[in-house]
Design a protein around this motif. Structure first.
Motif, short mmCIF file in Angstrom:
data_model
loop_
_atom_site.label_atom_id
_atom_site.label_comp_id
_atom_site.label_asym_id
_atom_site.label_seq_id
_atom_site.Cartn_x
_atom_site.Cartn_y
_atom_site.Cartn_z
N ASN A 1 8.53 -25.51 13.74
CA ASN A 1 7.28 -25.19 14.40
C ASN A 1 7.57 -24.85 15.86
N ALA A 2 6.62 -24.12 16.49
CA ALA A 2 6.83 -23.73 17.89
C ALA A 2 6.78 -24.94 18.82
N MET A 3 6.06 -25.99 18.42
CA MET A 3 6.05 -27.24 19.19
C MET A 3 6.19 -28.41 18.22
N VAL A 4 7.17 -29.26 18.50
CA VAL A 4 7.39 -30.46 17.69
C VAL A 4 7.47 -31.64 18.64
N VAL A 5 6.63 -32.64 18.39
CA VAL A 5 6.57 -33.83 19.24
C VAL A 5 6.99 -35.04 18.43
N PHE A 6 7.95 -35.79 18.96
CA PHE A 6 8.39 -37.04 18.33
C PHE A 6 7.78 -38.19 19.12
N ASN A 7 6.83 -38.89 18.52
CA ASN A 7 6.17 -40.01 19.19
C ASN A 7 6.88 -41.30 18.83
N ILE A 8 7.34 -42.05 19.85
CA ILE A 8 8.05 -43.32 19.62
C ILE A 8 7.31 -44.50 20.25
N ARG A 9 6.02 -44.31 20.55
CA ARG A 9 5.26 -45.36 21.23
C ARG A 9 5.18 -46.63 20.41
N ASP A 10 5.05 -46.49 19.08
CA ASP A 10 4.81 -47.65 18.24
C ASP A 10 6.09 -48.37 17.82
N LEU A 11 7.23 -47.90 18.31
CA LEU A 11 8.48 -48.60 18.02
C LEU A 11 8.66 -49.78 18.97
N GLU A 12 9.34 -50.81 18.49
CA GLU A 12 9.63 -51.97 19.33
C GLU A 12 10.52 -51.54 20.50
N ASP A 13 10.42 -52.28 21.60
CA ASP A 13 11.19 -51.94 22.80
C ASP A 13 12.69 -51.89 22.53
N GLU A 14 13.18 -52.80 21.68
CA GLU A 14 14.61 -52.84 21.38
C GLU A 14 15.05 -51.61 20.60
N LEU A 15 14.14 -51.03 19.83
CA LEU A 15 14.47 -49.90 18.97
C LEU A 15 14.27 -48.56 19.68
N ARG A 16 13.56 -48.54 20.80
CA ARG A 16 13.25 -47.26 21.46
C ARG A 16 14.48 -46.48 21.89
N PRO A 17 15.43 -47.08 22.63
CA PRO A 17 16.61 -46.29 23.02
C PRO A 17 17.41 -45.78 21.83
N VAL A 18 17.46 -46.58 20.75
CA VAL A 18 18.15 -46.14 19.54
C VAL A 18 17.42 -44.94 18.94
N ALA A 19 16.08 -45.02 18.89
CA ALA A 19 15.29 -43.91 18.34
C ALA A 19 15.45 -42.65 19.17
N MET A 20 15.43 -42.78 20.50
CA MET A 20 15.58 -41.62 21.36
C MET A 20 16.95 -40.99 21.16
N TYR A 21 17.97 -41.81 21.00
CA TYR A 21 19.34 -41.31 20.77
C TYR A 21 19.40 -40.53 19.46
N ILE A 22 18.82 -41.10 18.39
CA ILE A 22 18.89 -40.46 17.07
C ILE A 22 18.08 -39.17 17.05
N VAL A 23 16.90 -39.17 17.67
CA VAL A 23 16.09 -37.96 17.73
C VAL A 23 16.81 -36.87 18.52
N LEU A 24 17.42 -37.23 19.64
CA LEU A 24 18.19 -36.25 20.42
C LEU A 24 19.33 -35.68 19.59
N SER A 25 20.01 -36.54 18.84
CA SER A 25 21.11 -36.08 18.00
C SER A 25 20.60 -35.12 16.92
#
Length: 614
Positions: free
Chosen positions: A438-462
């Motif tokens: 899609n022309a715009m794709v948004v990955f929302n990680i607000r509902d993830l636990e604080d401990e899991l956020r950096p892991v999620a951001m890393y995996i999404v970036l990858s």
């Protein structure tokens, strides 16, 4: 009777006299407009003047090069100093100029003939003067040019004599670079001040002959080097009210960093740039930690992917990019193994809530490396690119490999269990079920636990990086609240590696953060800034100003402004140039991108009013 009349007249005169005295006393105590705008004192010296507590000095321009180019005055107009520039243009009758030019041409030709008769070598100065005079005669004759007397004066202001001399040196240096020469109006500072204040008085009367073309180059309202023919509108240049229209992909890299305190307008600015970039054909990918981009995504028909432990969205970090380039295909597995090493260090040690300094020992690193290779090999995936189309393994497969190997494998498997069958199971331990198409794709990680956020951001970036490498296309990646990645060495290194390699894949990364001290305190954070050709500094806290001033070499005036900018104003850097910018948006754009809760509530109330369609 006459005596009585005389007494009455005397009394009337006395009353009139007293009334006049009262009126005069009253008028003395009234402040006129002139009193209100006049300085407390005005003191003139031979080479400067003092206006209240300020020091000033007037310069005049007396020398110009043979050729002068459009915008030569813009460097002075856009200086971050207090100065007044005054121009005086006096039209000259064309017929008088033609007569004088005829005489001048005759003199020049005579001088050249005399030199030839005496056997002297040619004089390039005479030849150039004759050529210029002949060209000007032709243009005046056909009416394509007019002739003027031109005066240019500049008055500088500063808080001390040392500062005044410093500003004068800056101005003279900028002029000298263009072979334009200036002098201080010695013993004429009063006339110089009168000539530069807005009262249409040319008391210096130092003028130079110029034609229409030469004078047009000094047009003062030129943009400060940040306007291009193509690009998107970022805002208004507050130096000269010009438009800042720029294409970030024309720079050496298309990366951008945005620093601002909460509520300064950073999300508004980035979303505005995203929606305008889509109009130029760019795809936009966003990591959204605070659910700020959903309304914009819905408005443009984008994909909104909500990551949480309760959602059905799955992203497999073991996915391999479908790289077309043969050379890159050979390294695809190895590159992904390096990425997985950083991710697993984050998952197994670095991202714990209580201790951010937990690291893997050399033995654990070696066992983990072998386990990753074996996990791929068990499904037939090797360094041979032909095997990369097979179904990739998952985190559960790695857990099984670690559990049944020797050394530290079982202990690592125990620490990995919470991501495969424990609290965090499912979201990153199964095959991917999302597509970025899609022309715009948004990955929302607000509902993830604080401990899991950096892991999620890393995996999404990858995951985004794999897609980017698979298909080259104009893309923007927006990483909001990037300080969460900067807290951990492996995630910071990964973000830096993306910023360094993004240009090759036609990708521009926008990194946004409000924790400037933490971001700039990281070695990788400073490296990301160094690898970003564009920077936007909005309103900052007082403690962040000192940090940014050292990095961006800000002047004292810029430092003062940086902590007092209103919402939507800031310093916009592009390459070596920067301007004071005001971000502007249309009413429709504001409704789409605004995160102001008051405006959002007002919009909801308007939509809920009877008779309005939803």
């Amino acid at each position: 009777m006459a005596k009585k009349k005389d007494a009455v007249d005397i009394a009337a005169e006395q009353r009139a006299r007293e009334q006049a005295e009262v009126e005069q006393a009253f008028l003395k105590g009234v402040n006129t407009l002139r009193d209100l705008i006049a300085p407390s004192s005005l003191e003139f010296h031979a080479d400067h003047f003092r206006l209240g507590t300020k020091y000033g000095r007037t310069l005049y321009i007396y020398g110009y090069p043979r050729q002068i180019y459009t915008g030569w005055l813009s460097s002075i107009i856009n200086m971050d100093e207090v100065l007044d520039v005054s121009m005086f243009l006096y039209p000259v009758d064309t017929q008088i100029v033609m007569q004088n030019l005829r005489k001048k041409v005759t003199q020049l030709e005579a001088s050249m003939s005399i030199n030839q008769e005496k056997g002297k070598t040619r004089d390039p100065g005479l030849e150039a003067a004759l050529q210029d005079a002949e060209e000007l005669r032709d243009e005046l004759q056909v009416g394509s040019e007019k002739f003027f007397r031109y005066g240019l004066y500049i008055t500088l202001y500063a808080n001390s004599m040392d500062d005044l001399t410093f500003v004068q040196n800056k101005v003279e240096t900028l002029f000298g670079q263009q072979l334009v020469f200036s002098k201080v109006a010695s013993s004429q500072q009063e006339q110089g001040l009168n000539s530069t204040v807005p009262q249409l008085m040319d008391q210096l009367q130092i003028r130079r002959n110029m034609n229409t073309g030469a004078i047009s180059t000094s047009f003062p309202f030129t943009s400060a080097d940040l306007t291009q023919e193509k690009g998107i509108l970022y805002g208004i240049n507050m130096h000269n009210n010009g438009l800042v229209i720029f294409d970030r992909f024309t720079l050496e890299n298309a990366n951008m960093v945005v620093f601002a305190k909460s509520g300064a307008g950073k999300s508004f600015t980035v979303k505005l740039e995203a929606v305008r970039s889509m109009m130029t054909g760019a795809d936009v990918l966003i990591i959204d930690p605070e659910n700020e981009y959903q309304r914009l995504s819905d408005a443009v028909g984008g994909s909104y992917i909500r990551l949480s432990l309760n959602s059905d969205v799955r992203i497999n970090p073991f996915d391999l990019p479908k790289v077309i380039d043969t050379d890159e295909a050979d390294d695809a597995l190895r590159a992904n193994l390096v990425t997985l090493h950083g991710l697993l260090r984050l998952m197994l040690g670095g991202a714990t809530a209580t201790n951010t300094n937990v690291t893997l020992s050399p033995e654990e690193e070696a066992d983990l490396d072998q386990a990753l290779i074996d996990t791929y090999a068990r499904l037939g995936i090797t360094s041979d690119p032909l095997t990369h189309n097979s179904m990739p393994p998952t985190m559960a497969d790695l857990y099984d490999t670690l559990l049944h190997m020797g050394g530290s494998g079982p202990k690592l498997a125990q620490r990995l269990r919470k991501y495969t069958s424990g609290t965090f199971a499912g979201i990153f331990s199964q095959q991917s079920n999302i597509e970025i198409n899609n022309a715009m794709v948004v990955f929302n990680i607000r509902d993830l636990e604080d401990e899991l956020r950096p892991v999620a951001m890393y995996i999404v970036l990858s995951h985004i990086w794999n897609i980017t490498r698979s298909q080259r296309k104009k893309r923007m990646l927006i990483v909001d609240e990037a300080w969460q990645l900067m807290k951990y060495e492996d995630s910071a290194n990964f973000l830096f590696s993306l910023a360094k390699r993004a240009r090759k894949y036609y990708l521009g990364i926008t990194t946004i953060t409000q924790d400037v001290e933490d971001f700039m305190g990281s070695k990788m954070g400073r490296a990301i800034v160094a690898n970003s050709s564009m920077q936007l500094l909005l309103k900052q806290s007082a403690s962040a100003v000192d940090v940014l001033s050292n990095v961006f070499k800000l002047t004292e005036e810029e430092m003062k402004r940086l902590s007092n900018f209103p919402v939507g104003q800031g310093l916009f850097f592009a390459g070596q140039n920067h301007v004071h910018i005001q971000v502007i948006a249309s009413q429709t754009e504001t409704q789409l991108v605004s995160t102001n809760p008051v405006e959002q509530l007002k919009q909801q109330q308007q939509q809920q009013q009877p008779g309005q369609t939803q």
